[in-house]
Design a protein around this motif. Structure first.
Motif, PDB file in Angstrom:
ATOM      1  N   PRO A 141       0.800  -1.229   0.000  1.00 33.69           N
ATOM      2  CA  PRO A 141       0.000   0.000   0.000  1.00 33.69           C
ATOM      3  C   PRO A 141       0.828   1.271   0.000  1.00 33.69           C
ATOM      4  O   PRO A 141       0.467   2.230  -0.672  1.00 33.69           O
ATOM      5  CB  PRO A 141      -0.843  -0.105   1.264  1.00 33.69           C
ATOM      6  CG  PRO A 141      -0.244  -1.157   2.084  1.00 33.69           C
ATOM      7  CD  PRO A 141       0.542  -2.046   1.163  1.00 33.69           C
ATOM      8  N   GLU A 142       1.927   1.283   0.730  1.00 23.11           N
ATOM      9  CA  GLU A 142       2.736   2.496   0.791  1.00 23.11           C
ATOM     10  C   GLU A 142       3.285   2.866  -0.587  1.00 23.11           C
ATOM     11  O   GLU A 142       3.483   4.033  -0.891  1.00 23.11           O
ATOM     12  CB  GLU A 142       3.881   2.332   1.793  1.00 23.11           C
ATOM     13  CG  GLU A 142       3.428   2.184   3.217  1.00 23.11           C
ATOM     14  CD  GLU A 142       2.923   0.778   3.564  1.00 23.11           C
ATOM     15  OE1 GLU A 142       3.239  -0.198   2.842  1.00 23.11           O
ATOM     16  OE2 GLU A 142       2.204   0.657   4.557  1.00 23.11           O
ATOM     17  N   ARG A 143       3.506   1.869  -1.405  1.00 25.89           N
ATOM     18  CA  ARG A 143       4.026   2.080  -2.751  1.00 25.89           C
ATOM     19  C   ARG A 143       3.051   2.917  -3.585  1.00 25.89           C
ATOM     20  O   ARG A 143       3.458   3.665  -4.462  1.00 25.89           O
ATOM     21  CB  ARG A 143       4.256   0.712  -3.389  1.00 25.89           C
ATOM     22  CG  ARG A 143       4.774   0.738  -4.769  1.00 25.89           C
ATOM     23  CD  ARG A 143       5.103  -0.686  -5.175  1.00 25.89           C
ATOM     24  NE  ARG A 143       4.967  -0.818  -6.597  1.00 25.89           N
ATOM     25  CZ  ARG A 143       4.875  -1.954  -7.232  1.00 25.89           C
ATOM     26  NH1 ARG A 143       4.877  -3.078  -6.562  1.00 25.89           N
ATOM     27  NH2 ARG A 143       4.783  -1.989  -8.514  1.00 25.89           N
ATOM     28  N   TYR A 144       1.769   2.770  -3.327  1.00 28.81           N
ATOM     29  CA  TYR A 144       0.744   3.463  -4.112  1.00 28.81           C
ATOM     30  C   TYR A 144       0.074   4.612  -3.363  1.00 28.81           C
ATOM     31  O   TYR A 144      -0.836   5.243  -3.900  1.00 28.81           O
ATOM     32  CB  TYR A 144      -0.333   2.461  -4.530  1.00 28.81           C
ATOM     33  CG  TYR A 144       0.208   1.331  -5.368  1.00 28.81           C
ATOM     34  CD1 TYR A 144       0.724   1.561  -6.630  1.00 28.81           C
ATOM     35  CD2 TYR A 144       0.209   0.034  -4.877  1.00 28.81           C
ATOM     36  CE1 TYR A 144       1.233   0.530  -7.403  1.00 28.81           C
ATOM     37  CE2 TYR A 144       0.711  -1.008  -5.640  1.00 28.81           C
ATOM     38  CZ  TYR A 144       1.219  -0.762  -6.904  1.00 28.81           C
ATOM     39  OH  TYR A 144       1.715  -1.778  -7.661  1.00 28.81           O
ATOM     40  N   ASP A 145       0.499   4.875  -2.159  1.00 24.28           N
ATOM     41  CA  ASP A 145      -0.182   5.860  -1.315  1.00 24.28           C
ATOM     42  C   ASP A 145      -0.331   7.242  -1.948  1.00 24.28           C
ATOM     43  O   ASP A 145      -1.295   7.939  -1.670  1.00 24.28           O
ATOM     44  CB  ASP A 145       0.511   6.000   0.032  1.00 24.28           C
ATOM     45  CG  ASP A 145      -0.047   5.052   1.069  1.00 24.28           C
ATOM     46  OD1 ASP A 145      -1.017   4.338   0.767  1.00 24.28           O
ATOM     47  OD2 ASP A 145       0.499   5.026   2.186  1.00 24.28           O
ATOM     48  N   THR A 146       0.595   7.660  -2.766  1.00 24.01           N
ATOM     49  CA  THR A 146       0.526   9.012  -3.323  1.00 24.01           C
ATOM     50  C   THR A 146      -0.228   9.086  -4.650  1.00 24.01           C
ATOM     51  O   THR A 146      -0.496  10.188  -5.133  1.00 24.01           O
ATOM     52  CB  THR A 146       1.936   9.598  -3.507  1.00 24.01           C
ATOM     53  OG1 THR A 146       2.681   8.737  -4.371  1.00 24.01           O
ATOM     54  CG2 THR A 146       2.641   9.740  -2.167  1.00 24.01           C
ATOM     55  N   ARG A 176      -3.987   6.252  -0.176  1.00 30.81           N
ATOM     56  CA  ARG A 176      -3.903   6.088   1.281  1.00 30.81           C
ATOM     57  C   ARG A 176      -5.219   6.478   1.964  1.00 30.81           C
ATOM     58  O   ARG A 176      -5.594   5.896   2.960  1.00 30.81           O
ATOM     59  CB  ARG A 176      -2.722   6.847   1.876  1.00 30.81           C
ATOM     60  CG  ARG A 176      -2.897   8.325   1.950  1.00 30.81           C
ATOM     61  CD  ARG A 176      -1.719   9.011   2.656  1.00 30.81           C
ATOM     62  NE  ARG A 176      -1.687  10.390   2.271  1.00 30.81           N
ATOM     63  CZ  ARG A 176      -1.006  10.875   1.257  1.00 30.81           C
ATOM     64  NH1 ARG A 176      -0.256  10.089   0.531  1.00 30.81           N
ATOM     65  NH2 ARG A 176      -1.052  12.142   0.959  1.00 30.81           N
ATOM     66  N   ARG A 179      -7.807   3.540   1.314  1.00 27.09           N
ATOM     67  CA  ARG A 179      -7.532   2.297   2.032  1.00 27.09           C
ATOM     68  C   ARG A 179      -7.679   2.455   3.540  1.00 27.09           C
ATOM     69  O   ARG A 179      -7.678   1.476   4.271  1.00 27.09           O
ATOM     70  CB  ARG A 179      -6.152   1.746   1.688  1.00 27.09           C
ATOM     71  CG  ARG A 179      -4.990   2.526   2.224  1.00 27.09           C
ATOM     72  CD  ARG A 179      -3.677   1.859   1.812  1.00 27.09           C
ATOM     73  NE  ARG A 179      -2.535   2.594   2.282  1.00 27.09           N
ATOM     74  CZ  ARG A 179      -1.981   2.456   3.483  1.00 27.09           C
ATOM     75  NH1 ARG A 179      -2.492   1.601   4.328  1.00 27.09           N
ATOM     76  NH2 ARG A 179      -0.943   3.170   3.823  1.00 27.09           N
ATOM     77  N   TYR A 195      -4.156  -6.529  -2.592  1.00 31.08           N
ATOM     78  CA  TYR A 195      -4.025  -5.732  -1.370  1.00 31.08           C
ATOM     79  C   TYR A 195      -5.030  -6.200  -0.332  1.00 31.08           C
ATOM     80  O   TYR A 195      -4.681  -6.452   0.824  1.00 31.08           O
ATOM     81  CB  TYR A 195      -4.218  -4.236  -1.670  1.00 31.08           C
ATOM     82  CG  TYR A 195      -4.470  -3.440  -0.428  1.00 31.08           C
ATOM     83  CD1 TYR A 195      -3.424  -3.130   0.434  1.00 31.08           C
ATOM     84  CD2 TYR A 195      -5.753  -3.031  -0.080  1.00 31.08           C
ATOM     85  CE1 TYR A 195      -3.659  -2.430   1.605  1.00 31.08           C
ATOM     86  CE2 TYR A 195      -5.991  -2.333   1.083  1.00 31.08           C
ATOM     87  CZ  TYR A 195      -4.945  -2.034   1.924  1.00 31.08           C
ATOM     88  OH  TYR A 195      -5.185  -1.352   3.086  1.00 31.08           O
ATOM     89  N   ARG A 245      -4.646  -8.621   3.533  1.00 38.06           N
ATOM     90  CA  ARG A 245      -4.916  -7.974   4.817  1.00 38.06           C
ATOM     91  C   ARG A 245      -6.229  -8.363   5.477  1.00 38.06           C
ATOM     92  O   ARG A 245      -6.411  -8.123   6.662  1.00 38.06           O
ATOM     93  CB  ARG A 245      -4.894  -6.453   4.621  1.00 38.06           C
ATOM     94  CG  ARG A 245      -3.485  -5.958   4.450  1.00 38.06           C
ATOM     95  CD  ARG A 245      -3.411  -4.681   3.672  1.00 38.06           C
ATOM     96  NE  ARG A 245      -2.025  -4.322   3.445  1.00 38.06           N
ATOM     97  CZ  ARG A 245      -1.277  -4.833   2.482  1.00 38.06           C
ATOM     98  NH1 ARG A 245      -1.761  -5.711   1.651  1.00 38.06           N
ATOM     99  NH2 ARG A 245      -0.022  -4.468   2.340  1.00 38.06           N
TER     100      ARG A 245
END
Length: 84
Positions: A2-7, A22, A25, A48, A52
């Motif tokens: 997720p952090e990879r796509y957060d922006t 972000r 999610r 994703y 989780r």
């Protein structure tokens, strides 16, 4: 993942403006129920979610909302239970 796509940003049909992944999610303690519709063309949202959440949780996340009257009746029932 997720952090990879957060922006990354997309237009939110609910809010009517751009939002970052972000935000989608992490709404209300979990992903937005529209996360698949909004993001599946750009990232592997299913992977994703599967990484989780259980299948039951995913089904709950993606389920359409209850009609407003049902939501109000459920809130009323919970309030009555707490008052006892």
């Amino acid at each position: 993942m997720p952090e990879r796509y957060d922006t990354l940003e997309t237009r939110c049909p609910t809010l009517g403006h751009l939002v970052a992944f972000r935000y989608c999610r992490g709404m209300d303690g979990g992903p937005c129920r529209r996360i698949m519709q909004c993001w599946s063309g750009r990232i592997d949202v299913r992977a994703y979610l599967e990484g989780r959440y259980t299948e039951r949780e995913i089904a709950d996340i993606l389920a359409p909302p209850q009609p407003k009257i049902n939501q109000l009746l459920e809130l009323d029932r919970k309030a009555a239970d707490e008052a006892r």
